[in-house]
Design an enzyme around this catalytic site. Structure first.
Site, PDB file in Angstrom:
ATOM      1  N   ASP A  15       0.840  -1.198   0.000  1.00  0.00           N
ATOM      2  CA  ASP A  15       0.000   0.000   0.000  1.00  0.00           C
ATOM      3  C   ASP A  15       0.877   1.250   0.000  1.00  0.00           C
ATOM      4  OD1 ASP A  15      -2.077  -1.757   0.187  1.00  0.00           O
ATOM      5  OD2 ASP A  15      -2.626  -1.254   2.255  1.00  0.00           O
ATOM      6  N   GLY A  41      -3.320  -5.469   1.091  1.00  0.00           N
ATOM      7  CA  GLY A  41      -3.979  -6.516   0.292  1.00  0.00           C
ATOM      8  C   GLY A  41      -5.035  -7.139   1.193  1.00  0.00           C
ATOM      9  N   ALA A  44      -4.066 -10.636   2.558  1.00  0.00           N
ATOM     10  CA  ALA A  44      -2.967 -10.596   3.525  1.00  0.00           C
ATOM     11  C   ALA A  44      -3.412  -9.928   4.825  1.00  0.00           C
ATOM     12  CB  ALA A  44      -1.775  -9.858   2.922  1.00  0.00           C
ATOM     13  N   GLY A 228     -21.640  -0.525  13.599  1.00  0.00           N
ATOM     14  CA  GLY A 228     -21.639  -1.956  13.904  1.00  0.00           C
ATOM     15  C   GLY A 228     -22.008  -2.813  12.703  1.00  0.00           C
ATOM     16  N   ALA A 252      -8.487  -1.264   6.044  1.00  0.00           N
ATOM     17  CA  ALA A 252      -8.371  -2.616   6.619  1.00  0.00           C
ATOM     18  C   ALA A 252      -9.286  -2.879   7.815  1.00  0.00           C
ATOM     19  CB  ALA A 252      -6.926  -2.972   6.976  1.00  0.00           C
ATOM     20  N   ALA A 253     -10.202  -1.951   8.102  1.00  0.00           N
ATOM     21  CA  ALA A 253     -11.142  -2.221   9.204  1.00  0.00           C
ATOM     22  C   ALA A 253     -12.015  -3.429   8.837  1.00  0.00           C
ATOM     23  CB  ALA A 253     -12.009  -0.998   9.472  1.00  0.00           C
ATOM     24  N   GLY A 290      -2.823   2.965   8.621  1.00  0.00           N
ATOM     25  CA  GLY A 290      -2.350   1.897   7.740  1.00  0.00           C
ATOM     26  C   GLY A 290      -3.221   0.654   7.752  1.00  0.00           C
TER      27      GLY A 290
END
Ligand code: RIB
Length: 303
Positions: A15, A41, A44, A228, A252-253, A290
């Site tokens: 990223d 990714g 990943a 939620g 990425a959450a 990140g």
């Protein structure tokens, strides 16, 4: 069951992230703030979440390039205690890259150059057949070819493992793939695209979950960021709220949520309790910058 039996099939990207006051409009150039590179990714990120939150070594099936970014990917994954025995190296195509802008509210926009991720093929999956057939849970996303995703889902389903799909980034999903799924975890936009229903409140969220489950998926979990998740499981609709958090970066959450949900299910939690654990883990991730750098460890997530 434990996380040794969780197999994640998906992408690895590097990223390249710029933080800016706002996301640029089409045709607009804006000046950003800081720049950083981070491992990412969706595949990943999800396997890193499984490894950090679970108790054993998960397996990652993916494809990277024969380049410096690919070499770095292997080191990162090994350091995360992930089984990299099925991370294949493409001799010609570079490792995937994602260009990400994050705004002041922590929202992001992402463009992915798939690179080697687009070369993960059925022949690669055949090399990992044994480990897929012995798995308890297989977690998939859509940053690798859809034929490969469907092939894995069918293989895993037929050998009795629970197949969980995070349909991101959204693409046309054949109905034949949906029937192999134990659970699907779309975000609001993906759920709208899958169901054809605009989600504006709990009633429309339930209608969307219902429409998706009628396509043949047992459990539908629609992630709604800070609100939620809406769940349809065993014919029952639930809204499982999340703790309020100050978001600085939502990258990425969703991946953290999916990884945590799989760990919960692998440890025998109900769908509802696994969603609660996933809400907590994802809530922590948005308070950090990140992708993989934001994913919490088990000791940080109360269950
Ligand atoms: O879900 C976030 C991820 O999407 C990023 O890490 C980026 O690589 C893209 O795959």
């Amino acid at each position: 069951m434990n996380t040794e039996k969780i197999v994640v099939v998906g992408s690895f990207n590097i990223d390249m992230v710029v933080r800016a006051d706002k996301l640029p409009a089409p045709g607009e150039t804006i000046l950003g703030n800081d720049f950083f590179m981070n491992s990412g990714g969706k595949g990943a990120n999800q396997v890193v979440a499984v490894s950090r939150l679970g108790k054993e070594k998960p397996v990652f099936i993916a494809k990277i390039g024969n380049d410096l970014l690919g070499k770095n990917a292997m080191e990162v994954l090994r350091a995360e205690n992930i089984n990299t025995g099925y991370v294949f190296i493409d001799p010609e195509i570079p490792t995937g890259v994602a260009l990400i802008t994050v705004d002041k509210q922590g929202e992001n926009s992402i463009v992915v150059a798939s690179g080697a991720n687009a070369r993960l093929c059925i022949e690669d999956i055949d090399k990992a057949k044994d480990i897929i057939e012995k798995s308890d849970i297989v977690l998939l996303q859509l940053e690798t070819p859809i034929e490969t995703v469907e092939y894995v889902a069918k293989l895993a389903y037929r050998s009795g493992s629970k197949v969980i799909l995070n349909p991101a980034p959204m693409r046309n999903i054949p109905d034949s793939l949906l029937k192999y799924l134990y659970a699907i975890v779309p975000n609001r936009i993906e759920a709208e695209m899958l169901s054809g229903i605009t989600i504006v409140d709990s009633n429309s969220a339930c209608a969307a979950a219902d429409a998706i489950s009628r396509k043949g998926v047992k459990n539908v979990i629609i992630t709604m960021g800070g609100s939620g998740a809406f769940v349809k499981c065993d014919g029952i609709f639930l809204h499982i709220s999340a703790e309020k958090r100050e978001a600085i970066d939502t990258t990425a959450a969703g991946d953290t949520f999916c990884g945590a949900f799989c760990v919960g299910i692998s440890e025998g939690l109900s769908v509802t309790d696994a969603v609660k654990m996933a809400n907590t883990a994802a809530g922590i991730s948005v308070t950090r910058k990140g992708a993989q750098s934001s994913i919490p460890y088990r000791k940080e997530v109360r269950i």
